[in-house]
Design a protein around this motif. Sequence first.
Motif, PDB file in Angstrom:
ATOM      1  N   ARG A 251      -0.177   8.320   3.420  1.00  0.00           N
ATOM      2  CA  ARG A 251      -0.044   7.383   4.533  1.00  0.00           C
ATOM      3  C   ARG A 251      -1.260   6.457   4.622  1.00  0.00           C
ATOM      4  O   ARG A 251      -1.136   5.234   4.761  1.00  0.00           O
ATOM      5  N   ALA A 252      -2.467   7.037   4.560  1.00  0.00           N
ATOM      6  CA  ALA A 252      -3.680   6.228   4.655  1.00  0.00           C
ATOM      7  C   ALA A 252      -3.823   5.317   3.444  1.00  0.00           C
ATOM      8  O   ALA A 252      -4.175   4.132   3.577  1.00  0.00           O
ATOM      9  N   LEU A 253      -3.537   5.836   2.257  1.00  0.00           N
ATOM     10  CA  LEU A 253      -3.653   5.029   1.052  1.00  0.00           C
ATOM     11  C   LEU A 253      -2.686   3.850   1.089  1.00  0.00           C
ATOM     12  O   LEU A 253      -3.040   2.723   0.721  1.00  0.00           O
ATOM     13  N   SER A 254      -1.464   4.091   1.536  1.00  0.00           N
ATOM     14  CA  SER A 254      -0.473   3.015   1.629  1.00  0.00           C
ATOM     15  C   SER A 254      -0.957   1.913   2.566  1.00  0.00           C
ATOM     16  O   SER A 254      -0.853   0.719   2.259  1.00  0.00           O
ATOM     17  N   SER A 255      -1.507   2.297   3.720  1.00  0.00           N
ATOM     18  CA  SER A 255      -1.982   1.311   4.689  1.00  0.00           C
ATOM     19  C   SER A 255      -3.140   0.500   4.133  1.00  0.00           C
ATOM     20  O   SER A 255      -3.200  -0.725   4.313  1.00  0.00           O
ATOM     21  N   VAL A 256      -4.077   1.165   3.469  1.00  0.00           N
ATOM     22  CA  VAL A 256      -5.240   0.460   2.928  1.00  0.00           C
ATOM     23  C   VAL A 256      -4.830  -0.465   1.782  1.00  0.00           C
ATOM     24  O   VAL A 256      -5.310  -1.606   1.680  1.00  0.00           O
ATOM     25  N   LEU A 257      -3.930  -0.003   0.904  1.00  0.00           N
ATOM     26  CA  LEU A 257      -3.443  -0.863  -0.175  1.00  0.00           C
ATOM     27  C   LEU A 257      -2.790  -2.120   0.380  1.00  0.00           C
ATOM     28  O   LEU A 257      -3.013  -3.233  -0.118  1.00  0.00           O
ATOM     29  N   ARG A 258      -1.996  -1.961   1.423  1.00  0.00           N
ATOM     30  CA  ARG A 258      -1.323  -3.118   2.012  1.00  0.00           C
ATOM     31  C   ARG A 258      -2.333  -4.065   2.645  1.00  0.00           C
ATOM     32  O   ARG A 258      -2.239  -5.279   2.488  1.00  0.00           O
ATOM     33  N   MET A 259      -3.324  -3.538   3.344  1.00  0.00           N
ATOM     34  CA  MET A 259      -4.319  -4.389   3.984  1.00  0.00           C
ATOM     35  C   MET A 259      -5.113  -5.179   2.949  1.00  0.00           C
ATOM     36  O   MET A 259      -5.320  -6.393   3.090  1.00  0.00           O
ATOM     37  N   VAL A 260      -5.552  -4.509   1.886  1.00  0.00           N
ATOM     38  CA  VAL A 260      -6.375  -5.169   0.871  1.00  0.00           C
ATOM     39  C   VAL A 260      -5.570  -6.204   0.094  1.00  0.00           C
ATOM     40  O   VAL A 260      -6.083  -7.264  -0.265  1.00  0.00           O
ATOM     41  N   SER A 261      -4.299  -5.927  -0.148  1.00  0.00           N
ATOM     42  CA  SER A 261      -3.468  -6.870  -0.908  1.00  0.00           C
ATOM     43  C   SER A 261      -3.038  -8.065  -0.080  1.00  0.00           C
ATOM     44  O   SER A 261      -2.698  -9.109  -0.635  1.00  0.00           O
ATOM     45  N   GLY A 262      -3.009  -7.925   1.250  1.00  0.00           N
ATOM     46  CA  GLY A 262      -2.539  -9.011   2.107  1.00  0.00           C
ATOM     47  C   GLY A 262      -1.040  -9.180   2.112  1.00  0.00           C
ATOM     48  O   GLY A 262      -0.531 -10.195   2.585  1.00  0.00           O
ATOM     49  N   ARG A 263      -0.314  -8.188   1.614  1.00  0.00           N
ATOM     50  CA  ARG A 263       1.142  -8.318   1.527  1.00  0.00           C
ATOM     51  C   ARG A 263       1.825  -7.895   2.820  1.00  0.00           C
ATOM     52  O   ARG A 263       1.273  -7.137   3.612  1.00  0.00           O
ATOM     53  N   ASP A 264       3.062  -8.372   2.988  1.00  0.00           N
ATOM     54  CA  ASP A 264       3.815  -8.072   4.201  1.00  0.00           C
ATOM     55  C   ASP A 264       4.275  -6.624   4.250  1.00  0.00           C
ATOM     56  O   ASP A 264       4.442  -6.060   5.331  1.00  0.00           O
ATOM     57  N   TYR A 265       4.495  -6.025   3.099  1.00  0.00           N
ATOM     58  CA  TYR A 265       5.073  -4.690   3.054  1.00  0.00           C
ATOM     59  C   TYR A 265       4.186  -3.758   2.238  1.00  0.00           C
ATOM     60  O   TYR A 265       3.491  -4.198   1.317  1.00  0.00           O
ATOM     61  N   PRO A 266       4.215  -2.462   2.544  1.00  0.00           N
ATOM     62  CA  PRO A 266       3.452  -1.502   1.741  1.00  0.00           C
ATOM     63  C   PRO A 266       4.069  -1.346   0.364  1.00  0.00           C
ATOM     64  O   PRO A 266       5.238  -1.686   0.144  1.00  0.00           O
ATOM     65  N   PRO A 267       3.310  -0.807  -0.607  1.00  0.00           N
ATOM     66  CA  PRO A 267       3.874  -0.580  -1.942  1.00  0.00           C
ATOM     67  C   PRO A 267       4.920   0.525  -1.901  1.00  0.00           C
ATOM     68  O   PRO A 267       5.043   1.257  -0.910  1.00  0.00           O
ATOM     69  N   PRO A 268       5.688   0.693  -2.979  1.00  0.00           N
ATOM     70  CA  PRO A 268       6.755   1.709  -3.010  1.00  0.00           C
ATOM     71  C   PRO A 268       6.224   3.100  -2.665  1.00  0.00           C
ATOM     72  O   PRO A 268       5.191   3.529  -3.179  1.00  0.00           O
ATOM     73  N   ARG A 269       6.961   3.800  -1.809  1.00  0.00           N
ATOM     74  CA  ARG A 269       6.487   5.079  -1.284  1.00  0.00           C
ATOM     75  C   ARG A 269       6.303   6.118  -2.389  1.00  0.00           C
ATOM     76  O   ARG A 269       5.316   6.858  -2.385  1.00  0.00           O
TER      77      ARG A 269
END
Length: 439
Positions: A251-269
Amino acid sequence: MARLGPWVPDRAPGGPDVPPVGIAVSGGADSLCLAFLAARWRRAVRALVVDHGLRAESAHEARLTLERLRDLGIPADLLVLDGLTRGPGLADRARRARYAALTRACRQAGIIDLLLGHHADDQAETILIRRRAASGPDGLAGMAWISSTADLRLVRPLLGFGKARLRATLRHAGLAWVEDPSNADVRAERARVRAALAGAPDRAMRACRSAAGAGRARMAADRDQAVALAARAEYAPGGWVALPADLLSPRALSSVLRMVSGRDYPPPRRAVDALAAAPRPATLGGACLLPAGPALRRVGLAWLVVREEAAMDDAVPARAGACWDGRFVLWAPGRTVLDGVTLGAAGSVARWAPPGWRSRWPARAWRTLPALHRDGRVVAVPTAGICHAPELAGVRIALLPGAMAAESGLFGDLPEGGAGVGPGGESALAVQERPDMGV
């Protein structure tokens, strides 16, 4: 509305101007009802009408909506989207363009709260769509009453009310609205789900109730994650994050990846789950996971999440308020355009860093910094405090990611009853079958 605050104080009669609350208005029944109610709630409001230009009638409908808003005493601005064309992914592309235009308009008007007209039927549709897509627990919480972007609160006051009640409110007030035929086009998944729910109100109610329970669980998880990341992660103003080894939960990794990438959606679960279970150098969703260097490991930080260089946006003209790579906004006091200057990735550290320059962060991270370029040369890297052009010394670049490492949305039920409570304490969902009852 009080439970969805805090709000900027309203304008007193004859008093000074205050920042208005924005209202996204398409002209349809839902958003027009929202504007009608918002104008009865406070004086300082401003409507933003978006014309997608995808139908021949859209320009006329937008002008008609502006007239209806002005008849209600609501100031309104027209936002015209250029470049949208029909084809694959139209709904998603239109949504992105709409929110980008709304965000720019709010920033220019000093608006920090934007009201959206999503209602209980929209929520039920969203839940069913996400179930079909095998969304995780967070996705099944549905839309939030309140969610946040970099500099804007998105507020959905009507999530507790069904579409029929909104239309009853407008009919009672003698107000007409625009009907968009594309909302009934069954080639779109949402339209098909909407048609299926039209004859099954009990199913819609169950979907909303399940979203409320999932929302409470999501807020608890968000709170725990925020506490852990705030206490133990390190955030660099250049847009990357350092994490201790035991915070690489999916959960934390998904949120951080999304924040750093600037994308609208998180990466594939599934990909995130696999990476969290066996951390290794990897690229995922526009960001990279790297092992931290010795200096960071000595303070308990084992991994870095940095932007993927190959996925970064191309350079854009350096204008005041320009946003690059979905995360960095340029501020240039007293200037609108920086002639001959572009905003893009800094690139090789050797091109812009002074001799002997050292850092505990790897060069791979520094290369992803926003920089000002002129004639093919890096002339300033404001985030690193480096400027080779004296006339650009006052320019600043702020990190404003569209997503946060720990969300702060309000899901589930509002405290103390909250919005969506009908006469006699009935829940809004319980009175959806009475379409003659307005809001």
